[in-house]
Design a protein around this motif. Sequence first.
Motif, PDB file in Angstrom:
ATOM      1  N   PRO A 189       0.813  -1.234   0.000  1.00 35.23           N
ATOM      2  CA  PRO A 189       0.000   0.000   0.000  1.00 35.23           C
ATOM      3  C   PRO A 189       0.843   1.279   0.000  1.00 35.23           C
ATOM      4  CG  PRO A 189      -0.843  -1.567   1.611  1.00 35.23           C
ATOM      5  CD  PRO A 189       0.467  -2.095   1.150  1.00 35.23           C
ATOM      6  N   LEU A 190       2.132   1.172   0.333  1.00 29.58           N
ATOM      7  CA  LEU A 190       3.014   2.340   0.314  1.00 29.58           C
ATOM      8  C   LEU A 190       3.557   2.613  -1.081  1.00 29.58           C
ATOM      9  CD1 LEU A 190       5.065   1.641   3.576  1.00 29.58           C
ATOM     10  CD2 LEU A 190       3.042   3.100   3.299  1.00 29.58           C
ATOM     11  N   GLY A 191       3.180   1.777  -2.048  1.00 29.46           N
ATOM     12  CA  GLY A 191       3.643   1.958  -3.422  1.00 29.46           C
ATOM     13  C   GLY A 191       4.926   1.218  -3.743  1.00 29.46           C
ATOM     14  N   VAL A 192       5.369   0.326  -2.867  1.00 26.97           N
ATOM     15  CA  VAL A 192       6.592  -0.439  -3.110  1.00 26.97           C
ATOM     16  C   VAL A 192       6.343  -1.477  -4.196  1.00 26.97           C
ATOM     17  CG1 VAL A 192       8.215  -2.091  -2.108  1.00 26.97           C
ATOM     18  CG2 VAL A 192       7.523  -0.067  -0.811  1.00 26.97           C
ATOM     19  N   THR A 193       7.220  -1.486  -5.196  1.00 30.21           N
ATOM     20  CA  THR A 193       7.068  -2.412  -6.324  1.00 30.21           C
ATOM     21  C   THR A 193       8.144  -3.496  -6.360  1.00 30.21           C
ATOM     22  OG1 THR A 193       8.350  -0.910  -7.735  1.00 30.21           O
ATOM     23  CG2 THR A 193       5.938  -0.675  -7.757  1.00 30.21           C
ATOM     24  N   ASP A 194       9.254  -3.280  -5.645  1.00 29.68           N
ATOM     25  CA  ASP A 194      10.328  -4.273  -5.661  1.00 29.68           C
ATOM     26  C   ASP A 194      11.144  -4.123  -4.376  1.00 29.68           C
ATOM     27  OD1 ASP A 194      11.880  -6.336  -6.545  1.00 29.68           O
ATOM     28  OD2 ASP A 194      12.927  -5.201  -8.095  1.00 29.68           O
ATOM     29  N   PHE A 195      11.983  -5.140  -4.100  1.00 32.65           N
ATOM     30  CA  PHE A 195      12.749  -5.148  -2.858  1.00 32.65           C
ATOM     31  C   PHE A 195      13.994  -5.998  -3.034  1.00 32.65           C
ATOM     32  CE2 PHE A 195      13.805  -7.495   1.028  1.00 32.65           C
ATOM     33  CZ  PHE A 195      14.128  -6.427   1.859  1.00 32.65           C
ATOM     34  N   ASP A 196      15.080  -5.611  -2.371  1.00 32.85           N
ATOM     35  CA  ASP A 196      16.248  -6.500  -2.333  1.00 32.85           C
ATOM     36  C   ASP A 196      17.058  -6.299  -1.056  1.00 32.85           C
ATOM     37  OD1 ASP A 196      18.496  -4.654  -2.567  1.00 32.85           O
ATOM     38  OD2 ASP A 196      18.007  -4.421  -4.670  1.00 32.85           O
ATOM     39  N   LEU A 197      17.809  -7.346  -0.710  1.00 31.90           N
ATOM     40  CA  LEU A 197      18.759  -7.339   0.393  1.00 31.90           C
ATOM     41  C   LEU A 197      20.147  -7.546  -0.193  1.00 31.90           C
ATOM     42  CD1 LEU A 197      16.820  -9.613   2.906  1.00 31.90           C
ATOM     43  CD2 LEU A 197      17.350  -7.200   3.287  1.00 31.90           C
ATOM     44  N   SER A 198      21.131  -6.797   0.285  1.00 25.93           N
ATOM     45  CA  SER A 198      22.476  -6.894  -0.262  1.00 25.93           C
ATOM     46  C   SER A 198      23.189  -8.144   0.249  1.00 25.93           C
ATOM     47  CB  SER A 198      23.287  -5.654   0.110  1.00 25.93           C
ATOM     48  OG  SER A 198      23.448  -5.555   1.512  1.00 25.93           O
ATOM     49  N   ASN A 199      23.938  -8.781  -0.646  1.00 26.55           N
ATOM     50  CA  ASN A 199      24.826  -9.865  -0.244  1.00 26.55           C
ATOM     51  C   ASN A 199      26.038  -9.253   0.454  1.00 26.55           C
ATOM     52  OD1 ASN A 199      23.054 -11.533  -1.652  1.00 26.55           O
ATOM     53  ND2 ASN A 199      24.287 -11.473  -3.508  1.00 26.55           N
ATOM     54  N   GLU A 200      26.484  -9.855   1.549  1.00 28.85           N
ATOM     55  CA  GLU A 200      27.540  -9.235   2.354  1.00 28.85           C
ATOM     56  C   GLU A 200      28.520 -10.268   2.913  1.00 28.85           C
ATOM     57  OE1 GLU A 200      27.987  -6.087   2.648  1.00 28.85           O
ATOM     58  OE2 GLU A 200      26.054  -5.219   2.048  1.00 28.85           O
ATOM     59  N   PHE A 201      29.780  -9.808   3.113  1.00 30.24           N
ATOM     60  CA  PHE A 201      30.791 -10.585   3.802  1.00 30.24           C
ATOM     61  C   PHE A 201      30.716 -10.329   5.310  1.00 30.24           C
ATOM     62  CE2 PHE A 201      32.886 -10.680  -0.368  1.00 30.24           C
ATOM     63  CZ  PHE A 201      33.288 -12.006  -0.411  1.00 30.24           C
ATOM     64  N   GLY A 202      31.107 -11.331   6.078  1.00 31.76           N
ATOM     65  CA  GLY A 202      31.169 -11.185   7.525  1.00 31.76           C
ATOM     66  C   GLY A 202      32.108 -12.221   8.108  1.00 31.76           C
ATOM     67  N   VAL A 203      32.006 -12.413   9.410  1.00 35.03           N
ATOM     68  CA  VAL A 203      32.866 -13.338  10.145  1.00 35.03           C
ATOM     69  C   VAL A 203      32.001 -14.272  10.981  1.00 35.03           C
ATOM     70  CG1 VAL A 203      34.632 -13.520  11.934  1.00 35.03           C
ATOM     71  CG2 VAL A 203      34.774 -11.699  10.232  1.00 35.03           C
ATOM     72  N   ALA A 204      32.432 -15.528  11.090  1.00 31.70           N
ATOM     73  CA  ALA A 204      31.746 -16.505  11.936  1.00 31.70           C
ATOM     74  C   ALA A 204      32.706 -17.033  12.999  1.00 31.70           C
ATOM     75  CB  ALA A 204      31.217 -17.663  11.103  1.00 31.70           C
ATOM     76  N   LEU A 205      32.239 -17.086  14.239  1.00 27.51           N
ATOM     77  CA  LEU A 205      32.950 -17.757  15.325  1.00 27.51           C
ATOM     78  C   LEU A 205      32.207 -19.050  15.646  1.00 27.51           C
ATOM     79  CD1 LEU A 205      33.711 -14.749  17.711  1.00 27.51           C
ATOM     80  CD2 LEU A 205      35.106 -15.647  15.831  1.00 27.51           C
ATOM     81  N   GLN A 206      32.939 -20.068  16.056  1.00 31.31           N
ATOM     82  CA  GLN A 206      32.357 -21.411  16.171  1.00 31.31           C
ATOM     83  C   GLN A 206      32.894 -22.134  17.394  1.00 31.31           C
ATOM     84  OE1 GLN A 206      33.639 -23.921  12.939  1.00 31.31           O
ATOM     85  NE2 GLN A 206      31.872 -25.275  13.087  1.00 31.31           N
ATOM     86  N   ALA A 207      32.045 -22.940  18.013  1.00 32.88           N
ATOM     87  CA  ALA A 207      32.474 -23.843  19.079  1.00 32.88           C
ATOM     88  C   ALA A 207      31.543 -25.041  19.073  1.00 32.88           C
ATOM     89  CB  ALA A 207      32.443 -23.150  20.442  1.00 32.88           C
ATOM     90  N   GLY A 208      32.062 -26.189  19.480  1.00 31.10           N
ATOM     91  CA  GLY A 208      31.219 -27.377  19.499  1.00 31.10           C
ATOM     92  C   GLY A 208      31.949 -28.562  20.076  1.00 31.10           C
ATOM     93  N   VAL A 209      31.337 -29.728  19.915  1.00 29.00           N
ATOM     94  CA  VAL A 209      31.931 -30.954  20.440  1.00 29.00           C
ATOM     95  C   VAL A 209      31.511 -32.124  19.559  1.00 29.00           C
ATOM     96  CG1 VAL A 209      29.995 -31.349  22.031  1.00 29.00           C
ATOM     97  CG2 VAL A 209      32.209 -32.403  22.491  1.00 29.00           C
TER      98      VAL A 209
END
Length: 224
Positions: A151-171
């Motif tokens: 209803p706001l007149g939006v006709t399209d949408f996208d989210l940018s692909n991005e780099f980041g960092v992951a920290l991990q722990a487990g067993v």
Amino acid sequence: MKLLHAVCIFALGSLAASGTAMAQDRAGSVQVKAFATAVLPDGKITKFETDLVGLPANTQTTANDNVVPTVAVEYFFTDNFSVETICCLTQHDVDGTTGLPGAELVSDAKLIPATFTAKYHFDLGAIKPYVGAGPAYFIFIDEQRGAATIPLGVTDFDLSNEFGVALQAGVDIPVNSRGLGVSLDAKRYFIDTTARWFAGNTVAIQTEHRLDPWVLSAGLAFRF
């Protein structure tokens, strides 16, 4: 008593040797894990860059959680050092919390969290905990404008692909001597994305969002 004492010593020695053998046969092996994974993103707006529609001043958002199957593939260079990559596809909506409570702003955004981590494994006998870290690249596929934005007149949408960092722990917990085990894993990502809502060719709304998801997994591992 002497015989019992000797048997106990032999048994303990056998267990120790078995544990040592299990600890030393990982170098050069591949481990595949099948997980059930909870993806718990943030989704909070950290910055408004464009707002041509006049959103409420206190507008804030959140992304929904999801549970998906994932597969991890890991190669051991040594008994204690490995590298791992994961494969999964998760889907999320983004809804308003304050300002536009309950409003669907993003619909069915599909995310591939391409991740590569280097891991160090500790040998505590039958239990083998690990820590890891590495780069991640979030790829969004087929993201759609939410119902509340039409209803706001939006006709399209996208989210940018991005780099980041992951920290991990487990067993990893071996179940038998043939490579079968149980694995528990936790990752925390640090990554943002830019959201753009378009009216025709014009960017009507542009915001920065903190994703920073927790990714919690449990499942079976097989090493060969």
